[in-house]
Design a protein around this motif. Structure first.
Motif, short mmCIF file in Angstrom:
data_model
loop_
_atom_site.label_atom_id
_atom_site.label_comp_id
_atom_site.label_asym_id
_atom_site.label_seq_id
_atom_site.Cartn_x
_atom_site.Cartn_y
_atom_site.Cartn_z
N ASP A 1 0.87 -1.18 0.00
CA ASP A 1 0.00 0.00 0.00
C ASP A 1 0.90 1.22 0.00
OD1 ASP A 1 -2.35 -1.49 0.03
OD2 ASP A 1 -2.35 -1.64 2.21
N LEU B 1 2.01 5.29 -0.94
CA LEU B 1 1.63 6.68 -1.14
C LEU B 1 2.19 7.14 -2.47
CD1 LEU B 1 0.32 9.20 0.21
CD2 LEU B 1 2.60 9.76 1.08
N ILE C 1 -3.09 7.04 -1.47
CA ILE C 1 -2.59 5.72 -1.10
C ILE C 1 -3.21 4.69 -2.03
CG2 ILE C 1 -2.47 3.97 0.72
CD1 ILE C 1 -2.70 6.26 2.75
N ARG D 1 2.25 2.77 3.59
CA ARG D 1 1.28 3.09 4.62
C ARG D 1 0.59 1.80 5.04
NH1 ARG D 1 4.01 6.78 4.13
NH2 ARG D 1 3.54 9.01 4.09
#
Length: 312
Positions: A204, A206, A212, A265
């Motif tokens: 995941d 950014l 995201i 993230r």
């Protein structure tokens, strides 16, 4: 006259451990020796404290009442020792610490090594493992944890900082396959992933626009050991997920290149954790203070705004 405390600590440890074998291991005694201590204590008191079978043990009614008072009495004795301890300038005794593998090797162990050099009477035992430990059950004085705290009711903690993660690769890999500049460009790259509970963590990321997004990547290689990921990345196998503080060390030597910085993230909190108590031993307090003083600088600061994309 017999010592009124004879066997009391052993009895409490047996109850806390839930078995004679585990209590014996923690007390560095044989199971037979622990059993004899409990038998002598029961004979002196004239009551049965524990009901024992081949597979389990449980407190009798008298045993529960005695255990509750023993715990309070030992707590008062610990408080008295803590009061004396606070007047000492030199921490001493055994400190058992559990730390995650990569973070333990690179960050925590050097801090505790310096602490041990300053205090020759302090004995520090460090267990380095990514396994989640029950610090009370396993008898640790301090544990460093990365991620959410799930048992905060019985534990106290101080935050050491945040762990951010980045994407890195060897210069040789990037020369062959190119350097991705956003999440879409990760598709098709060879990826080295981190295994958690037998499954590869998703990526995941950014993206450069501040959103995201889950990268469309399928790891060909995965490790549950961060050093294994580092070694494979340096060998030029593919893109790797690495803690930013760890990737920065290899980027300085030129072995790896930071492709997308602080881009994963969620980021993770890092805490030093210890059992809640009214009195904190000097040895534990000194170790906590040392970690709080030195660890934040090792983690570095996150990049502001969108992740930095490098095209070295």
């Amino acid at each position: 006259m017999s010592d009124i405390l004879d066997g009391v600590t052993t009895f409490v440890r047996v109850v806390e451990a839930g078995s004679f074998a585990l209590a014996a291991e923690r007390l560095s005694l044989t199971r037979s020796a622990v059993g004899k201590v409990i038998v002598r204590l029961e004979k002196r008191l004239g009551v049965r404290l524990l009901t024992r079978t081949t597979r389990s043990q449980s407190l009798t009614e008298d045993g529960q009442a005695y255990y509750d008072r023993c715990v309070r009495a030992l707590a008062e004795l610990e408080a008295a020792e803590a009061d004396l301890d606070s007047g000492r300038r030199e921490p001493k005794g055994r400190l058992r610490v559990s730390v995650p593998q990569a973070f333990g090797h690179h960050c925590v162990a050097p801090v505790l090594l310096r602490l041990a050099r300053r205090h020759p009477q302090l004995r520090i035992d460090i267990s380095i493992s990514d396994r989640f430990v029950d610090m009370v059950e396993e008898g640790f004085d301090l544990v460093v944890r990365i991620g959410p705290l799930v048992d905060s009711v019985s534990l106290a903690a101080r935050k050491l900082g945040m762990q951010y993660a980045s994407i890195g690769a060897a210069p040789s890999y990037l020369a062959r396959h190119g350097t991705p500049g956003n999440v879409d460009e990760l598709r098709g790259h060879v990826v080295i992933a981190y295994l958690r509970a037998g499954a590869a963590d998703p990526w995941d990321v950014l993206d450069v626009n501040g959103q995201i997004r889950r990268a469309d990547v399928r790891p060909q290689l995965a490790f549950d050991d961060m050093q294994g990921i580092v070694d494979a990345a340096i060998a030029g196998f593919g893109l790797s997920w690495l803690p930013s503080w760890l990737l920065a060390r290899y980027a300085e030597t030129g072995e790896l290149v930071t492709v997308m910085e602080n881009c994963f993230r969620p980021s993770q909190e890092i805490h030093v954790v210890w059992p809640k108590s009214r009195y904190l031993p000097l040895k534990t307090r000194c170790a906590i203070d040392a970690l709080v003083a030195e660890i934040p600088a090792m983690l570095g600061a996150p990049a502001a705004g969108a992740p930095i994309v490098r095209r070295d």
